[in-house]
Design an enzyme around this catalytic site. Structure first.
Site, mmCIF file in Angstrom:
data_model
loop_
_atom_site.group_PDB
_atom_site.id
_atom_site.type_symbol
_atom_site.label_atom_id
_atom_site.label_comp_id
_atom_site.label_asym_id
_atom_site.label_seq_id
_atom_site.Cartn_x
_atom_site.Cartn_y
_atom_site.Cartn_z
ATOM 1 N N CYS A 79 0.847 -1.211 0.000
ATOM 2 C CA CYS A 79 0.000 0.000 0.000
ATOM 3 C C CYS A 79 0.878 1.255 0.000
ATOM 4 O O CYS A 79 1.528 1.573 1.000
ATOM 5 C CB CYS A 79 -0.917 -0.032 1.224
ATOM 6 N N CYS A 82 0.030 3.949 2.584
ATOM 7 C CA CYS A 82 0.442 3.514 3.922
ATOM 8 C C CYS A 82 1.877 3.929 4.215
ATOM 9 O O CYS A 82 2.232 4.253 5.355
ATOM 10 C CB CYS A 82 0.322 1.997 4.047
#
Length: 325
Positions: A79, A82
């Site tokens: 991700c 993230c």
């Protein structure tokens, strides 16, 4: 991407239900027991950011939340947002000095926790206060808005549950730790990227856009600048919108390219990534010529916001290819 639920209304509602009252009693009992045993010991700075799995969730999060709010960062290695949000939350956990603890949960290794919290996309950030879970926001966000959310969380923890945080022993790591830590070498664009991030935090989206473009003019492949530029442009567009009117226009005009583009921007800012992608793929299917191309280009821009490694981007690219060819 701007957070959802920034008003923390979920916390206020929580305090109105019976579960919150029970949680407060349990928190008070836990603090009283700790006081009888001489009070909680100061923790080292390393205890402010912890990795949590399903086996340790009860002790590391639920029990700990009786003395300090625990913020949970649901993330995954693939991700891209993230990777932007995680380090920021870790830095804030140390800066807030025990007012909250950050628990990091890798969703790939802890699918059950992801399901129990009803998470549809990551990054997703929750908090547990006196055993009660509540959503904070989904998606990356400017630092200023994250700070606002944390301040509200801490205030509610103090006022509703009497949680005042934990003491931190700054000497626990040893005085030589900071001196021995190597300084990261400054990259050629660090100053420009820092200026862009500061502009983004101050909601100066035009300034952030220009700063990121300055980096990309010399280094077109700079990943951080590409991601930052896409986010700044998105936030700048959404800032000028009337969300209610945008939603109304999109619902009434399903084939209108501009209406669907605007609604997709709102979807993404709200953390509804798959809805945003699906809306634009469907709009590409409905349109032809310049309208179709404008929608396609916007979809590619939103891919940049999420990052190429996100599986939702891969799925949307496949869906886009189907309707184009």
């Amino acid at each position: 991407m701007q957070p959802r639920n920034m008003s923390m209304s979920g916390v206020v509602d929580l305090a109105a239900v019976k579960a919150a009252g029970e949680a407060k009693v349990k928190a008070e009992q836990a603090r009283a027991e700790s006081a009888r045993q001489g009070g909680p010991a100061a923790v080292p700075p390393s205890s402010l950011v912890i990795d949590v799995d399903e086996a340790g969730f009860e002790s590391d999060v639920l029990q700990r939340s009786a003395e300090v709010p625990v913020v949970i960062d649901f993330w995954a290695e693939w991700c891209e947002p993230c990777k932007q949000l995680g380090p920021l939350l870790e830095r804030l956990a140390h800066e807030y000095n025990g007012r909250f603890v950050l628990a990091k949960v890798d969703v790939e290794a802890n699918q059950m926790l992801m399901q129990q919290f009803g998470i549809q996309g990551i990054p997703a950030v929750f908090a547990v206060v006196a055993g009660q879970a509540l959503p904070l926001f989904q998606g990356a966000a400017p630092e200023s808005q994250i700070r606002e959310t944390l301040d509200q969380l801490i205030q509610v923890g103090e006022e509703r549950f009497g949680l005042t945080g934990i003491a931190v022993d700054r000497d626990a790591a040893g005085p030589e730790a900071a001196a021995d830590a190597p300084e990261a070498p400054a990259g050629p664009y660090d100053a420009l990227l820092e200026a862009a991030a500061q502009a983004l935090d101050a909601n100066d989206f035009a300034g952030a856009v220009q700063a990121y473009r300055n980096v990309l003019s010399d280094d077109p492949a700079n990943t951080e600048a590409k991601l930052g530029l896409a986010q700044a442009e998105l936030l700048g567009r959404v800032q000028k919108m009337d969300p209610q009117q945008v939603r109304k226009d999109a619902a009434e005009n399903p084939g209108d390219a501009d209406a669907q583009i605007a609604a997709a921007d709102l979807d993404l800012v709200g953390g509804h990534v798959e809805d945003a992608f699906g809306r634009l793929v469907e709009t590409v299917r409905r349109n032809f010529g310049d309208d179709r191309d404008r929608v396609r280009v916007r979809l590619l821009e939103l891919f940049e916001v999420i990052g190429p490694d996100d599986p939702r981007v891969g799925a949307a690219r496949t869906a886009l290819a189907r309707v184009l060819f």
